[in-house]
Design a protein around this motif. Structure first.
Motif, short mmCIF file in Angstrom:
data_model
loop_
_atom_site.label_atom_id
_atom_site.label_comp_id
_atom_site.label_asym_id
_atom_site.label_seq_id
_atom_site.Cartn_x
_atom_site.Cartn_y
_atom_site.Cartn_z
N ILE A 144 -3.35 -2.61 7.13
CA ILE A 144 -3.46 -1.70 5.72
C ILE A 144 -2.28 -1.76 4.73
N ILE A 145 -1.00 -1.40 5.18
CA ILE A 145 0.20 -1.54 4.43
C ILE A 145 0.17 -2.97 3.76
N LEU A 146 -0.10 -4.04 4.66
CA LEU A 146 0.27 -5.34 3.92
C LEU A 146 -0.76 -5.37 2.99
N ALA A 147 -1.98 -4.97 2.96
CA ALA A 147 -3.02 -5.10 1.91
C ALA A 147 -2.34 -4.27 0.81
N ILE A 148 -1.82 -3.12 0.82
CA ILE A 148 -1.34 -2.40 -0.18
C ILE A 148 -0.25 -3.10 -0.92
N THR A 149 0.70 -3.82 0.03
CA THR A 149 1.75 -4.72 -0.48
C THR A 149 1.37 -5.69 -1.39
N LYS A 150 0.24 -6.16 -1.05
CA LYS A 150 -0.57 -7.38 -1.69
C LYS A 150 -0.49 -7.08 -3.32
N PHE A 151 -1.30 -5.43 -3.46
CA PHE A 151 -1.54 -4.95 -4.41
C PHE A 151 -0.31 -4.57 -5.60
N LEU A 152 0.61 -4.11 -4.77
CA LEU A 152 2.03 -3.87 -5.30
C LEU A 152 2.54 -5.27 -5.98
N LYS A 153 2.65 -6.32 -5.11
CA LYS A 153 3.21 -7.64 -5.66
C LYS A 153 2.33 -7.99 -6.99
N ARG A 154 1.18 -7.78 -7.01
CA ARG A 154 0.28 -7.96 -8.19
C ARG A 154 0.64 -7.35 -9.41
N ASN A 158 12.30 -0.70 12.10
CA ASN A 158 11.63 -1.37 10.79
C ASN A 158 11.37 -0.13 9.72
N PHE A 159 11.47 0.88 10.07
CA PHE A 159 10.69 2.05 9.12
C PHE A 159 11.95 2.17 7.76
N GLU A 160 13.22 2.11 8.33
CA GLU A 160 14.17 2.21 7.28
C GLU A 160 14.22 1.12 6.21
N ASP A 161 14.09 0.04 6.51
CA ASP A 161 13.72 -1.31 5.84
C ASP A 161 12.46 -1.16 5.06
N MET A 162 11.59 -0.75 5.62
CA MET A 162 10.25 -0.50 5.01
C MET A 162 10.36 0.41 3.76
N GLU A 163 10.93 1.60 4.10
CA GLU A 163 11.00 2.42 3.00
C GLU A 163 11.91 2.10 1.81
N ASN A 164 13.20 1.83 2.30
CA ASN A 164 14.25 1.11 1.27
C ASN A 164 13.63 -0.08 0.38
N SER A 165 12.80 -0.79 1.04
CA SER A 165 12.22 -1.82 0.32
C SER A 165 11.20 -1.38 -0.64
N ASP A 213 11.21 -4.07 -3.53
CA ASP A 213 11.07 -5.47 -2.71
C ASP A 213 10.07 -5.39 -1.63
N TYR A 214 8.99 -5.96 -2.32
CA TYR A 214 7.72 -5.84 -1.53
C TYR A 214 7.60 -7.17 -0.52
N ASP A 215 8.46 -8.11 -0.71
CA ASP A 215 8.58 -9.15 0.33
C ASP A 215 9.45 -8.62 1.66
N GLY A 216 10.30 -7.73 1.25
CA GLY A 216 11.14 -7.23 2.19
C GLY A 216 10.16 -6.31 3.19
N MET A 217 9.44 -5.53 2.25
CA MET A 217 8.57 -4.41 2.79
C MET A 217 7.44 -5.15 3.81
N THR A 218 7.11 -6.54 3.69
CA THR A 218 6.14 -7.07 4.05
C THR A 218 6.86 -7.53 5.49
#
Length: 178
Positions: free
Chosen positions: A166-176, A106-113, A118-123
């Motif tokens: 923690i990454i999911l929380a950061i992603t929420k802020f990124l989406k905002r 999943n890490f390649e997808d996480m980093e590319n997202s 693409d924060y939904d893809g990261m999530t």
């Protein structure tokens, strides 16, 4: 004079855009389903960093934790070679964390997202890591009795789970801030 005003406007826009993307780590850590002190300790060295930098730092840490977990599982497979039930559990956990479709994939997808915004893809990629944790430690189906693991694996895997949240929380802020 017009050049000066243009420069001031440019600087103010740049600073305000940058400031929008910086979130205090205490605010992020309040938004996480993990021990707040764990979150603050992990993110403290990056206090003041923009959200993308913070996300990348946390993804890198998660990758280290998943690799540590995979290495532990490899050791446990050999250590419990003569206990078929334990070995079967650890082989299954290895597939979940280190197999071709496991958490490590999943890490390649996480980093590319992250790079592509693409924060939904990261999530989604982070949830792939969480599925590995849940299936290995808590059992694959509701009501299933988890393997009574007395090794260090539950502790290692819990760190993986915590960092993923923690990454999911950061992603929420990124989406905002998009």
């Amino acid at each position: 004079m017009i050049r000066y005003i243009s420069l001031v406007v440019f600087v103010l826009c740049t600073v305000s855009t940058y400031a929008m993307k910086v979130v205090d780590i205490h605010t992020i850590c309040k938004d996480v389903n993990v021990n707040t002190s764990f979150c603050i300790t992990l993110l403290k060295s990056k206090q003041g960093a923009d959200l993308v930098t913070l996300a990348q730092y946390t993804i890198d840490d998660l990758q280290i934790e998943v690799n540590n977990t995979v290495n532990l599982i490899k050791t446990l497979i050999h250590q419990y070679d003569k206990d078929p039930e334990a070995k079967s559990h650890y082989v299954e956990c290895f597939d979940l964390f280190g197999g071709p479709n496991g958490a490590v994939s999943n890490f390649e997808d996480m980093e590319n997202s992250l790079k592509g915004g693409d924060y939904d893809g990261m999530t989604e990629a982070v949830y792939g890591v969480l599925v590995a944790y849940e299936s290995c430690i808590e059992g694959e189906s509701p009501g299933e009795i988890p393997y009574p693991d007395k090794s260090l694996l539950p502790k290692y895997a819990k760190v993986v789970e915590n960092v993923a949240y923690i990454i999911l929380a950061i992603t929420k802020f990124l989406k905002r801030n998009v």
